[in-house]
Scaffold this active site. Structure first.
Site, mmCIF file in Angstrom:
data_model
loop_
_atom_site.group_PDB
_atom_site.id
_atom_site.type_symbol
_atom_site.label_atom_id
_atom_site.label_comp_id
_atom_site.label_asym_id
_atom_site.label_seq_id
_atom_site.Cartn_x
_atom_site.Cartn_y
_atom_site.Cartn_z
ATOM 1 N N SER A 70 -134.823 82.543 27.302
ATOM 2 C CA SER A 70 -133.384 82.320 27.133
ATOM 3 C C SER A 70 -133.082 81.224 26.132
ATOM 4 O O SER A 70 -131.949 81.104 25.657
ATOM 5 C CB SER A 70 -132.751 81.957 28.480
ATOM 6 O OG SER A 70 -133.324 80.758 28.985
ATOM 7 N N HIS A 111 -144.889 75.605 21.181
ATOM 8 C CA HIS A 111 -144.148 74.472 21.743
ATOM 9 C C HIS A 111 -144.520 73.181 21.023
ATOM 10 O O HIS A 111 -143.648 72.368 20.692
ATOM 11 C CB HIS A 111 -144.439 74.333 23.241
ATOM 12 C CG HIS A 111 -143.588 75.212 24.101
ATOM 13 N ND1 HIS A 111 -142.603 74.720 24.913
ATOM 14 C CD2 HIS A 111 -143.569 76.554 24.260
ATOM 15 C CE1 HIS A 111 -142.015 75.718 25.553
ATOM 16 N NE2 HIS A 111 -142.594 76.850 25.175
ATOM 17 N N ARG A 112 -145.811 72.981 20.784
ATOM 18 C CA ARG A 112 -146.264 71.747 20.132
ATOM 19 C C ARG A 112 -145.752 71.644 18.703
ATOM 20 O O ARG A 112 -145.385 70.573 18.226
ATOM 21 C CB ARG A 112 -147.795 71.685 20.152
ATOM 22 C CG ARG A 112 -148.362 71.353 21.522
ATOM 23 C CD ARG A 112 -149.867 71.436 21.533
ATOM 24 N NE ARG A 112 -150.417 71.026 22.814
ATOM 25 C CZ ARG A 112 -151.653 71.288 23.212
ATOM 26 N NH1 ARG A 112 -152.466 71.974 22.423
ATOM 27 N NH2 ARG A 112 -152.080 70.870 24.391
#
Length: 400
Positions: free
Chosen positions: A233, A271-272
């Protein structure tokens, strides 16, 4: 020092000419913005833009007293016509300082992108830092270690620049941060206000006049925020945005390492790559210890994986173990977490999954996890000043 923002938009203004995007389509009336230009004490004009004379007149000012016109960034397209009576526009070399007949001192601040920032000191000593679009200071002198009264810059495009200024002490608790150079990549309406407030900044309409050093209640940054939403989301991106202007953040990854799971490794890598390099990562589910200690803000991603680990520890997936003490052991552990959130002094942004709105799990263990996550989310949210629900990349405010 009095600042009048003749425009607050990007170099092409907002809406951009002939741009069909949704942001430009909704940027009408009070939401439209001319390209950014700032008039300082009717004596200094930072950036010359089309229609500057009329913009000043609409704001109740005149450019007839302007003694210096300074440009901050390269201008594409045809040259802007210089209104009659204004001195020629120019740029000051990095590090150089000039003194105006009005008593203002202007120093050129080097940027990490094409352009020049300007530190303006008024005769009475108040200080302004004005930054060009898409740029942040590349070096800060000892003079900049004292907080500015007002910082005007590209908060949406370069949040890391705000973090850099905070780390150097150039932005303090009483510094007013004004977002300008707002282009069609900035969210519209209340979403823009919410995102800027998380950075301790705000946007103002074209024509607004500000007084440096004047008391004004600054945007209140929520100390504890819970961000919930479904899979993919955009909830993790939203949580990261909440802290992107902080100079130091501890990213708490509760998922750990999953050995040879290539899909998980790819997800963790993405993400990193998104996170600022100054952030520190800790892979742990010992959240209580972190919440009870002092330190920089925490970004916890996520509570659903923390709950998975907590249920593993008490063998809550097994019906017999659950009935034989697993339920009470899990509730004790979640209670300790909620109590730590209630008592923490740190800024905390936590991510969780919204559950229970889709297909009912087929197994008792799956339904148990769904129910316990719902209880944890509700209890955690009770302790947060702000709760956000992210749907299709849009954040809806549930509290705060």
């Amino acid at each position: 020092m009095e600042l009048t923002l003749l425009g607050t938009g990007g170099p092409d203004g907002l809406p951009r000419p002939e741009c069909p995007c949704a942001a430009c389509a909704t940027a009408r009336g009070a939401r439209s913005r001319a390209s950014t230009a700032v008039l300082v004490d009717d004596a200094l004009l930072l950036d010359l833009t089309p229609g500057a004379v009329f913009a000043a007149a609409r704001a109740g000012h005149s450019l007839t007293g302007v003694r210096q016109v300074l440009l901050t960034h390269p201008h594409d397209g045809p040259a802007v016509e210089l209104p009659a009576g204004l001195p020629p526009a120019g740029r000051v070399p990095d590090g150089r300082e000039l003194t105006l007949i009005s008593g203002h001192r202007v120093r050129a601040v080097p940027m990490d992108a094409p352009g020049t920032g300007y530190e303006v000191t008024a005769p009475e000593g108040t200080r302004l830092l004005y930054l060009p679009p898409g740029a942040a200071p590349s070096g800060l002198t000892d003079r900049a270690a004292q907080p500015y009264d007002i910082v005007v810059g590209d908060v949406i495009g370069r949040p890391d620049g705000v973090a850099r200024l905070r780390a150097a002490g150039a932005i303090g608790p009483h510094t007013e941060i004004i977002a300008v150079h707002l282009d069609h990549d900035a969210p519209p309406g209340a979403e823009l206000d919410r995102r800027l407030a998380a950075a301790g900044a705000r946007a103002v309409p074209d024509g607004t006049t500000l007084v440096a050093g004047e008391y004004r209640a600054l945007p209140e940054v929520p100390r504890r925020t819970l961000v919930t939403g479904g899979a993919r989301s955009g909830k993790s991106v939203e949580a990261e945005r909440r802290l992107e202007t902080f100079p130091e953040v501890v990213y708490v990854a509760t998922g750990g390492n999953r050995g040879d799971d290539e899909e998980w490794a790819v997800r963790i890598g993405l993400h990193r790559e998104r996170r600022p390099t100054a952030w520190r990562t800790e892979e742990t589910c010992e959240l209580v210890e972190l919440l009870e200690s002092g330190g920089p803000p925490l970004l916890i991603d996520c509570l659903s994986l923390w709950l998975t680990d907590a249920m593993d520890r008490v063998d809550a997936w097994d019906d017999t173990a659950w009935a034989g003490g697993g339920r009470s052991a899990l509730r004790k552990r979640t209670g300790e977490l909620v109590a730590a959130v209630r008592g923490t002094r740190r800024t905390v942004v936590a991510v969780t999954n919204e559950t229970g709105s889709g297909v009912v799990p087929a197994t008792a263990a799956g339904r148990r996890f769904r129910d316990e996550l719902g209880r944890l989310n509700a209890a955690f949210a009770d302790e947060c000043e702000q709760v956000l629900l992210v749907v299709a990349g849009r954040a809806l405010t549930l509290r705060g």
